[in-house]
Every structure is written in structure tokens, then in C-alpha cells.
Design a protein around this motif. Structure first.
Motif, short mmCIF file in Angstrom:
data_model
loop_
_atom_site.label_atom_id
_atom_site.label_comp_id
_atom_site.label_asym_id
_atom_site.label_seq_id
_atom_site.Cartn_x
_atom_site.Cartn_y
_atom_site.Cartn_z
N ARG A 1 0.81 -1.21 0.00
CA ARG A 1 0.00 0.00 0.00
C ARG A 1 0.85 1.27 0.00
O ARG A 1 0.54 2.25 -0.68
CB ARG A 1 -0.92 0.00 1.22
N GLU A 2 1.95 1.28 0.75
CA GLU A 2 2.81 2.46 0.81
C GLU A 2 3.44 2.77 -0.55
O GLU A 2 3.63 3.95 -0.89
CB GLU A 2 3.90 2.26 1.87
N THR A 3 3.75 1.74 -1.32
CA THR A 3 4.32 1.97 -2.64
C THR A 3 3.28 2.53 -3.60
O THR A 3 3.57 3.43 -4.40
CB THR A 3 4.91 0.66 -3.20
N TRP A 4 2.06 2.01 -3.52
CA TRP A 4 0.98 2.58 -4.34
C TRP A 4 0.81 4.07 -4.01
O TRP A 4 0.67 4.90 -4.91
CB TRP A 4 -0.33 1.84 -4.07
N GLU A 5 0.81 4.37 -2.73
CA GLU A 5 0.62 5.77 -2.33
C GLU A 5 1.76 6.64 -2.82
O GLU A 5 1.54 7.77 -3.29
CB GLU A 5 0.47 5.87 -0.81
N SER A 6 3.00 6.14 -2.72
CA SER A 6 4.15 6.90 -3.21
C SER A 6 4.04 7.16 -4.70
O SER A 6 4.39 8.25 -5.19
CB SER A 6 5.45 6.16 -2.89
N MET A 7 3.55 6.18 -5.45
CA MET A 7 3.41 6.34 -6.89
C MET A 7 2.35 7.40 -7.22
O MET A 7 2.54 8.24 -8.10
CB MET A 7 3.05 5.00 -7.53
N LEU A 8 1.23 7.34 -6.50
CA LEU A 8 0.17 8.33 -6.74
C LEU A 8 0.62 9.73 -6.34
O LEU A 8 0.31 10.72 -7.04
CB LEU A 8 -1.09 7.93 -5.98
N VAL A 9 1.33 9.83 -5.24
CA VAL A 9 1.84 11.14 -4.80
C VAL A 9 2.81 11.71 -5.84
O VAL A 9 2.77 12.91 -6.16
CB VAL A 9 2.53 11.01 -3.43
N LEU A 10 3.69 10.87 -6.38
CA LEU A 10 4.62 11.32 -7.41
C LEU A 10 3.86 11.84 -8.63
O LEU A 10 4.17 12.93 -9.15
CB LEU A 10 5.54 10.17 -7.82
N LEU A 11 2.86 11.09 -9.09
CA LEU A 11 2.12 11.50 -10.28
C LEU A 11 1.32 12.77 -10.03
O LEU A 11 1.19 13.62 -10.92
CB LEU A 11 1.20 10.37 -10.73
N LEU A 12 0.77 12.92 -8.83
CA LEU A 12 0.08 14.17 -8.50
C LEU A 12 1.05 15.35 -8.54
O LEU A 12 0.73 16.42 -9.09
CB LEU A 12 -0.57 14.06 -7.13
N ALA A 13 2.22 15.17 -7.96
CA ALA A 13 3.20 16.26 -7.93
C ALA A 13 3.69 16.61 -9.33
O ALA A 13 3.88 17.79 -9.66
CB ALA A 13 4.38 15.86 -7.03
N ILE A 14 3.91 15.58 -10.17
CA ILE A 14 4.36 15.82 -11.54
C ILE A 14 3.31 16.62 -12.30
O ILE A 14 3.62 17.63 -12.96
CB ILE A 14 4.63 14.48 -12.25
N ASN A 15 2.06 16.19 -12.22
CA ASN A 15 0.99 16.89 -12.93
C ASN A 15 0.83 18.31 -12.43
O ASN A 15 0.61 19.24 -13.23
CB ASN A 15 -0.32 16.12 -12.79
N ASP A 16 0.94 18.50 -11.14
CA ASP A 16 0.77 19.85 -10.60
C ASP A 16 1.91 20.76 -11.04
O ASP A 16 1.68 21.93 -11.35
CB ASP A 16 0.71 19.79 -9.07
N ALA A 17 3.12 20.23 -11.08
CA ALA A 17 4.27 21.05 -11.51
C ALA A 17 4.16 21.45 -12.97
O ALA A 17 4.54 22.56 -13.36
CB ALA A 17 5.57 20.30 -11.26
N LEU A 18 3.62 20.56 -13.81
CA LEU A 18 3.57 20.80 -15.25
C LEU A 18 2.30 21.50 -15.70
O LEU A 18 2.32 22.27 -16.66
CB LEU A 18 3.73 19.48 -16.01
N LEU A 19 1.18 21.22 -15.03
CA LEU A 19 -0.11 21.66 -15.55
C LEU A 19 -0.71 22.84 -14.81
O LEU A 19 -1.58 23.53 -15.37
CB LEU A 19 -1.12 20.49 -15.50
N ALA A 20 -0.31 23.08 -13.57
CA ALA A 20 -0.92 24.18 -12.81
C ALA A 20 -0.59 25.56 -13.39
O ALA A 20 -1.45 26.44 -13.39
CB ALA A 20 -0.51 24.10 -11.34
N PRO A 21 0.63 25.82 -13.89
CA PRO A 21 0.91 27.15 -14.45
C PRO A 21 0.09 27.41 -15.69
O PRO A 21 -0.42 26.48 -16.33
CB PRO A 21 2.41 27.08 -14.78
N PRO A 22 -0.07 28.69 -16.05
CA PRO A 22 -0.75 29.00 -17.32
C PRO A 22 -0.07 28.33 -18.50
O PRO A 22 1.15 28.15 -18.52
CB PRO A 22 -0.64 30.53 -17.40
#
Length: 582
Positions: free
Chosen positions: A217-238
Motif C-alpha cells: 500500500r505504501e508503494t501505491w501511495e508513493s506512486m500516486l503522490v509522485l504522479l500528482l506532484a508531476i501533474n501539478d508542476a507541469l499543468l498548474a501554471p498558465p
């Protein structure tokens, strides 16, 4: 340890039971207005999705803090850190056996402290400037090969990682974030090379999520956290054309949604993760690929939902071949229902897409406006010009879900890119026009956008752009001739049903086993009615109160029992007049 159960953290979402630019430079007032909105929440964003997770804390700040935990080499000057990282990373990569003239050799890292020290170096190598492309590439290759210890490790993978792959995979996933961070010194060639490395990481994550049977479960969570952070870094700016976020948008969103669905099946995400997912998605709504993926996942889950709720005789919601991997994920019926409801409310209220001031009221948009040379109001950023098209896609997706619950057959989702490409050819217009007699013409409706503009909504031109695909080639209103086009006058590049409402005779029959109207309206009614009223004047609050109708359940009960309405019942004025006449 094998994949954990899918329903450890499944809650009961409310309502699930009812489903069976003009820059303004150097403006002090504008600057103060922007600063005052940094910590101001958008009024009216209290929706079902928010209340679902109201008792849970978002992990957004924690994620940023964890991923900003830099390597110890970052404490030294760049030249010193680079001199340490480059030769070590190059040596580790040479033992992987992935180059043409290299052989896969056993790793010499025998103890945990050896591996952890090398991982500090690799983490630093992943975050180097793009001019150090070779070192970044070698660091990515090393980590991707080591990550395969979750499947079948090669002999080049260190022994400690082979013995405890989940522990080290969680560390590597934190470090992978450095590959995706946009670099300020980037040029077009450097960005393209960075994109290639990002694709390599995303493929490795997909392979592990699809095939590994040892994920905890901890690895699944780490993977989801990484993907959330990646998307936020790339997609949140204009959106900036051809930057790394623009090039990777569709890919990173697609991987996030696919792996999230896999996690729902094998280790259902916690409510805090769901809340974080939703909060971050609200910051990406100016990206059209987000709505595309949202529609595709919603339709895939709806097709599975209809299958077990109404049985095989209920009309099937067809899914395109490109999305078969969504429907092939094995889920329990409870997991499908829970995932479906949460994904449905992932973007909040889709009608908010018609209000640039709401969509741009995010930290990244505000930061852009504050740091730009000419202070520009965030809602005037040129990337928001596409919002009418995004709104159209979102509401079209909702309408397909409504049709699916009514049992109306639909076209495959791989033909979903219908809306922007419909055109009316001038030749077909000339061939089959039908002139409406003057006595039968209806006066044109006037759309007032005063309230929408005051709310930060789209200007009139943007609202009318929602139907631009139908009106782009319609003759000018100055011609004094009203033209009605028959279906054959519309050239459709994809055989998708028209947005316009057809005649009653042309509508397919509804399925007798469909849900009750109340159930559908509880789910979609507020979005559909609000979208239908975009650009229209709404009644005042006092008039709205007078127009309030009694509960349909009460009406049905009283109609069945034959009882009359009491005098103190809140009956609309028109019904009261009819009652007095009777």
C-alpha cells in the motif's frame, strides 16, 4: 507481500444510493486586487465533492515539502556537485547492460548504506541543468532498471534493493520528481530531450503498476503522490505553447488516471489522497487534456456501472478500443461505484469553466500575474481563450452519461473529438436552405452577459463561441433571411450525434428499466440547468422564492391519495390560479 485489498479505505459518498486579454501595466489597484485574492477562496465552490472529504486534510503542502527534500550535494556549489555525480552515475550506468557495447554486471553495492549513498548522488543527477543531459539520462536509466526489482530484477540491481524492493522504490519515486521539474534555462532542443526522459520514467511506472504483484500500500501511495506532484508542476501554471507542460500534458494526465484506477482496484486510495487529487485537479482545469481524460474515465466506469446495476439487457455504453485498458481492470462492483462517483466530481462543477476568474484564481496564475513585467489580471491570460471549448467538451461528456442512464445508445468514445471539427460547408448551405416565412419567424433571443461579466465570466463573444461550429458559415443576420438547415447540410467528419436537440420523433425510445428521473437529476441536474442558463438573466431572489415548487414526492403522494392542497401550502402562483378556477 502481495497487492493489498481494494477496499481498505472505501467510504460511502453521499448520493451514491440514488444511482442504482488585454494587459494592464503598472496598475496599483490591479496589483492590490491580485494580492488580495492569493488567500481568498472562490465563492460558490462548495459542491458534493468538497463535502465528501470535508473531514479529511489535503496532502498538497506535505507533498511539496517531501519532494523538495534535496540531496546533500545541493549544499555544495554546482561545479563541485557535478564533479562528484558525473563519474559515479556514469559508472553505475555502464553496468546496466542497456548500451550496445556494455554487459550487465553484478552490482558491487552490498549494504544498505552503499545504496543510500548512491541514491543521494542519483537524486542530484536527476535534477541537474539540462546542459548536463548525459548525466541526467544515465541517472534515469539506473533508477528505471533498479525499479524493475518490483518485477524481475536483473543481476545489476543491488542486493539490498532485490531484498526489499518496495522500500527503495518509494525513495526512488520521490527522486523521479526532479526529472519533470521545468528548467528556467530551457530551449526548444533541451525541452525535447527532457520530454524523452520523462516518457522513459512514465513507461517504467506504468509497467510496474500493471504487472507487479508485490506492491504494498505504501508503494501505491508513493506512486500516486509522485504522479500528482508531476501533474501539478507541469499543468498548474498558465499554458505556454510548446513548453514541457504543453508537450507532456496529455501523457502525464493519462498515466495519472490509469494508475489511479489500478490503485482503486488493488489498494483503494485514502480519502486524503482523493481530496488532494480533487484539489489539484481544480488547478488544472484550463488544460483541455484533463477534461478529455476525465470524460474517457467517466464513460469507462459508467459502462461497468450500468452492467452490474441494470443487467446485460440494458443498452451498453460503447467504449473505444483505445480505452479498453480502463474497462479491462478487474474491480468489484462496490469499487466501481465508489470510483465512479469520485471521478465524476473530480473537477468540481464543470459549469465553472465558463468563468475565467474562477478558473484562474489559483496560486500559479496569481504568481504569474505578480511576477510578470506587466501585471496582468490572471483571468485575462490568453490560455483561457480555450475555456468555451473545454466547457463544451465537459458538458458533452455529462450529456453522454445522462443518455447512458436513459438507455440511449451512444457512439464509441474514440470518436469523442467531435465538437470542434463540425463544420457547415458553404456549398451545402446553398444547396438545401429552407426559407422560413416572415409570419412564422421568431424574434432572435438576446443574451445578456452582465451578470456573467460581473462574476468574472466569459464575454459575450466567448459564450457565443460555444456554438461557433454551427454558426461559422451561417449567412449574416443582415440578410434578413432566416435559414433552417436540414441534417444533410451538415458535414460531419465523425459520425457523432449533433449537439442540437432533435425532434421528438427522431429521438430513440427510452428503456423501461431506466433509473427514475429524480435519481438522474440528483446527480446531474444542477450542472445541466446551470449550463443551460449561461448568459441568461436569472430571476431575483424574491421571484425565485415565489416560483419554488413543492416536492415532487409530496405531489405524487397527494395525487395518489386524492387529497387537496392545504391553504398554507407553498404553491406557485400559476398553480394557485388554476386551483381557484377549479
Amino acid at each position: 507481500m502481495h497487492r493489498s485489498a481494494a477496499h481498505d479505505s472505501i467510504g460511502s459518498p453521499p448520493g451514491i444510493g440514488s444511482v442504482a486579454s488585454t494587459p494592464q501595466c503598472n496598475s496599483d489597484a490591479l496589483s492590490l486586487g491580485i494580492f488580495s485574492r492569493v488567500n481568498t477562496s472562490v465563492k460558490g465552490q462548495e459542491v458534493v465533492g468538497t463535502r465528501m472529504y470535508s473531514e479529511w486534510a489535503s496532502m498538497q503542502q506535505t507533498i511539496q515539502q517531501d519532494l523538495n527534500d534535496l540531496s546533500v550535494l545541493n549544499k555544495f556549489p554546482l561545479i563541485a556537485g557535478k564533479d562528484v555525480a558525473t563519474p559515479i552515475v556514469k559508472h553505475l550506468a555502464s553496468n546496466l547492460g542497456i548500451s550496445s557495447n556494455a554487459h550487465c554486471e553484478p552490482s558491487r553495492l552490498e549494504e544498505d548504506k552503499d545504496v543510500l549513498w548512491c541514491m543521494e548522488v542519483l537524486s542530484y543527477g536527476l535534477g541537474l541543468p539540462l546542459v548536463e543531459h548525459d548525466t541526467i539520462r544515465d541517472s534515469v536509466n539506473v533508477y528505471c532498471e533498479w525499479l524493475m526489482a518490483l518485477l524481475k530484477p536483473k543481476i545489476c540491481v543491488p542486493k539490498p534493493i532485490c531484498e526489499d524492493p518496495n522500500h527503495y522504490a518509494q525513495i526512488m519515486m520521490k527522486h523521479f520528481y526532479n526529472v519533470f521539474v521545468p528548467r528556467t534555462e530551457s530551449n526548444a532542443d533541451a525541452i525535447n530531450r527532457q520530454v524523452v526522459l520523462c516518457h522513459r520514467v512514465l513507461r517504467s511506472l506504468q509497467k510496474v503498476a500493471r504487472e507487479s504483484v508485490v506492491l504494498v500500500r505504501e508503494t501505491w501511495e508513493s506512486m500516486l503522490v509522485l504522479l500528482l506532484a508531476i501533474n501539478d508542476a507541469l499543468l498548474a501554471p498558465p499554458t505556454v505553447k510548446d513548453d514541457i507542460g504543453d508537450q507532456l500534458c496529455e501523457r502525464v494526465v493519462g498515466v495519472l488516471f490509469e494508475i489511479w484506477l489500478l490503485a482503486c482496484a488493488y489498494s483503494f486510495p485514502s480519502p486524503s489522497l482523493w481530496k488532494t487529487f480533487r484539489d489539484m485537479c481544480l488547478n488544472w482545469r484550463h488544460r483541455i487534456n484533463l477534461v478529455d481524460q476525465w470524460n474517457r474515465v467517466n464513460m469507462a466506469l459508467t459502462s461497468k456501472l450500468l452492467r452490474f446495476m441494470y443487467g446485460p439487457s440494458f443498452p451498453e455504453l460503447k467504449i473505444g478500443e483505445d480505452d479498453c485498458h480502463f474497462t479491462s481492470i478487474e474491480m468489484s462492483n462496490d469499487c466501481v461505484a465508489q470510483s465512479w462517483f469520485r471521478f465524476l466530481h473530480l473537477l468540481g462543477n464543470p459549469v465553472e469553466l465558463c468563468y475565467p476568474a474562477v478558473i484562474s484564481n489559483t496560486p500559479k496564475f496569481l504568481h504569474f500575474a505578480i511576477t510578470s513585467e506587466c501585471v496582468v489580471d490572471p483571468c485575462q491570460h490568453e490560455c483561457l481563450d480555450i475555456l468555451p471549448h473545454i466547457l463544451l467538451k465537459a458538458m458533452r461528456g455529462v450529456s453522454i452519461l445522462v443518455d447512458a442512464f436513459l438507455g440511449i445508445a451512444n457512439y464509441p468514445v474514440d470518436e469523442f473529438h467531435w465538437a470542434a471539427n463540425k463544420t457547415v460547408t458553404s456549398s451545402s448551405v446553398q444547396q438545401q436552405p429552407t426559407v422560413t416565412p416572415p409570419q412564422l419567424r421568431k424574434p432572435a433571443k438576446s443574451f445578456s452577459v452582465t451578470s456573467a461579466v460581473n462574476k468574472g465570466g466569459l464575454p459575450k463573444s466567448s459564450i457565443m463561441a460555444l456554438s461557433a461550429s454551427k454558426s461559422s458559415n451561417v449567412p449574416s443576420s443582415s440578410s434578413q433571411t432566416s435559414v433552417v438547415y436540414t441534417p444533410t447540410s451538415v458535414q460531419q467528419p465523425h459520425p457523432f450525434p449533433s449537439i442540437t436537440v432533435g425532434t421528438y420523433e427522431s429521438r430513440p425510445p427510452l428503456v423501461s428499466s431506466r433509473p427514475r428521473c429524480n435519481s438522474i437529476l440528483h446527480l446531474f441536474g444542477s450542472w445541466l440547468f446551470e449550463a443551460a442558463l449561461i448568459g441568461s438573466h436569472l430571476p431575483t431572489s424574491s421571484r425565485a422564492e415565489n416560483m419554488k415548487r413543492p416536492s415532487s414526492l409530496v405531489l405524487e403522494t397527494r395525487r395518489g391519495s386524492g387529497t387537496s392542497f392545504p391553504d398554507n401550502c407553498d404553491i406557485p402562483a400559476d398553480l394557485a390560479d388554476r386551483k381557484s378556477v377549479v
